[in-house]
Design an enzyme around this catalytic site. Structure first.
Site, PDB file in Angstrom:
ATOM      1  N   LYS A 162       0.850  -1.201   0.000  1.00 36.29           N
ATOM      2  CA  LYS A 162       0.000   0.000   0.000  1.00 36.29           C
ATOM      3  C   LYS A 162       0.876   1.238   0.000  1.00 36.29           C
ATOM      4  O   LYS A 162       1.512   1.575   1.004  1.00 36.29           O
ATOM      5  CB  LYS A 162      -0.928   0.047   1.215  1.00 36.29           C
ATOM      6  CG  LYS A 162      -2.048   1.110   1.017  1.00 36.29           C
ATOM      7  CD  LYS A 162      -2.583   1.678   2.294  1.00 36.29           C
ATOM      8  CE  LYS A 162      -1.784   2.814   2.836  1.00 36.29           C
ATOM      9  NZ  LYS A 162      -1.862   4.067   2.002  1.00 36.29           N
ATOM     10  N   GLU A 221       9.801   1.123  10.836  1.00 38.84           N
ATOM     11  CA  GLU A 221      10.829   2.168  10.714  1.00 38.84           C
ATOM     12  C   GLU A 221      10.097   3.484  10.893  1.00 38.84           C
ATOM     13  O   GLU A 221       9.328   3.898  10.023  1.00 38.84           O
ATOM     14  CB  GLU A 221      11.522   2.061   9.352  1.00 38.84           C
ATOM     15  CG  GLU A 221      12.868   2.766   9.308  1.00 38.84           C
ATOM     16  CD  GLU A 221      12.751   4.203   8.852  1.00 38.84           C
ATOM     17  OE1 GLU A 221      12.738   5.095   9.739  1.00 38.84           O
ATOM     18  OE2 GLU A 221      12.676   4.440   7.642  1.00 38.84           O
TER      19      GLU A 221
END
Length: 501
Positions: A199, A274
């Site tokens: 996505k 992250e």
């Protein structure tokens, strides 16, 4: 801080793609969203719509995950040799490199970053990541392990481990480096034999969709990579929570990272994150100041400050504080703002109106609390999403501009006297992604590097990335690592096998 004027029109290939139809890739086919909805993608330099993109949501995620599951368990992907898998990834890298100019132009128009930066950094780094991971496809190994088993004396065993793909992976990527983050995510997933539902960020979906076309051209089997553009609250949330997804990998804000963890708890899927940063960049008085000033300016102003590892807290030894601040401010004032497609532009706009308002809100907050803008401090112009490169002084640890991630071209400059004082201040943050150190004393540099709670420490340089170098954070900057050998651990399971010999 002039606005550049020389606009470069996109090449025919980029223009044709942008003006074309932007659908969802599911099981090797480009399809409309199940709802029939689309959403706009904007040129942040003008605020104008450049494309309409299919708006995926829960139903589209369901279809994409089903396709990825079939491709993983019974499709031709599961039967390819590791060499064949590596060659496909390498072919994708070749195709991407051959289309560098097209991708750079699409990225510049969709994200706002200067064309010359996308051309020199984003696309080559993405190519390199795919090639690096293509090499790993044939080198993911298990081990043979000598075991004793004291309760079966006299029996010998053959014991070994297998490292196998984790399965179906949901990957959610950000808008600051759209293509490069897709490469960071897709490379290791494909090298290990996983299948993917990707996505892209709703602000910057276009290069991911064009990459999907290249994957088809390269010959990846249907369903191996499915690409579902859409909003985080719908498509992203559905992907993170999906019970048939084995792992989710996310790059973005720490706030959304927490939501990803909560959504993933349903089936206890593996998670790598992250996330944000508030990275300290430290300048000692014993360094060449010209180099340190140039490096410190680049540390915060590269990519408009829209970097999770940006050197947004500039700590300067007090005896050279004024010189360094003056130098960084002068660098900021020479930065040319303009459209990313302008050949003279050094810094483009922020990615969206939302991001513009966020950064300007932080500036207003800092100035109202007593910070002083040596340069910048406000929006630039009234068209597009531009913010002046800003250097703030007279700050304190309680200010939001010091504590929170701004994600814009804004640096707070803070003096220090001793290394002990510095370490305490540098580590006084919920983040731990990166840090920079500028000094000629290499022993001092290594000593400080060991004391800083950060996943990456750059010494006399900043923003140096390589596909072989692991990247990730301590504390609330994330879980796990991107790139390097370490990333492969997040896309594999270890199976122990034992039999009497």
């Amino acid at each position: 801080m002039a606005t550049a004027l020389k606009f470069v029109a996109p090449e025919n290939k980029a223009k044709t793609f942008i003006e074309g139809k932007h659908q969802i890739l599911i099981n090797g086919k480009w399809v409309e969203a199940a709802s029939g909805k689309t959403f706009p993608s904007y040129d942040p330099a003008t605020g104008e719509v450049i494309a309409q993109v299919a708006e995926g949501d829960r139903e589209d995620i369901n279809r994409a995950v089903s396709a990825a599951r079939t491709a993983f368990e019974s499709g031709p992907w599961s039967r390819l040799t590791v060499s064949e898998r590596g060659r496909l990834i390498w072919k994708l890298a070749d195709l991407l490199e051959a289309n560098t100019e097209e991708f750079a132009e699409i990225e510049s128009l969709d994200n706002g970053k200067p064309l010359k930066v996308a051309r020199a950094a984003d696309i080559p780094l993405a190519v390199d990541m795919f090639r690096y991971m293509a090499g790993w496809a044939t080198k993911i190994e298990g081990s043979t392990i000598p075991i004793s088993v004291p309760y079966t004396p006299g029996t010998r065993y053959l014991a070994y481990t297998l490292r196998e793909p984790v399965g179906v992976v949901g990957q959610i990527i950000p808008w600051n480096f759209p293509l490069l983050m897709a490469a960071w995510k897709l490379g290791p997933a494909l090298a290990t034999g996983c299948t993917v539902v990707l996505k892209p960020a709703e602000q910057t979906p276009l290069t991911a969709l064009r990459l999907g076309e290249l994957m088809q051209e390269a010959g990846f089997p249907d369903g191996v990579v499915n690409i579902v553009p859409g909003y985080g609250e719908t498509a992203g949330a559905a992907l993170a929570a999906h019970p048939d997804v084995d792992k989710v990998a996310f790059t973005g804000s720490t706030e959304v990272g927490r939501l990803i963890v909560q959504a993933a708890a349903g089936n206890l899927k593996k998670v790598s994150l992250e996330l944000g940063g508030k990275s300290p960049n430290v300048v000692f008085s014993d360094v060449d100041l010209d180099s340190a000033v140039a490096g410190s300016a680049s540390a915060i102003f590269f990519n408009h400050g829209q970097c999770c590892c940006a050197g947004s807290r500039l700590f300067v030894e007090d005896k050279v504080f004024d010189k360094v601040v003056e130098g960084v401010a002068k660098k900021a004032e020479k930065i040319k703002l303009g459209s990313g497609m302008d050949s003279n532009t050094d810094m483009g706009p922020l990615v969206s109106e939302e991001q513009l308002n966020r950064v300007c809100g932080y500036l207003d907050s800092g100035l109202s609390e007593g910070a002083k803008a040596v340069t910048g401090g406000s929006r630039h112009g009234d068209k597009g999403y531009f913010v002046k490169p800003t250097v703030l002084v007279n700050t304190n640890d309680d200010m939001k501009v010091v504590r929170e991630e701004i994600f814009g071209p804004v640096v707070t400059a803070i003096p220090f006297r001793t290394s002990e004082e510095l370490v305490a201040k540098a580590n006084n943050t919920e983040y731990g992604l990166a840090a920079g150190i500028w000094t000629h004393d290499i022993q001092k540099a290594h000593r400080l590097a060991s004391q800083l709670r950060a996943g990456t420490v750059w010494i006399n340089c900043y923003n140096i990335f390589d596909a072989a170098l692991p990247f990730g954070g301590y504390k609330q900057s994330g879980w796990g690592r991107e790139m390097g050998r370490e990333v492969l651990e997040h896309y594999t399971e270890v199976k122990s096998v034992c039999t009497p010999a």
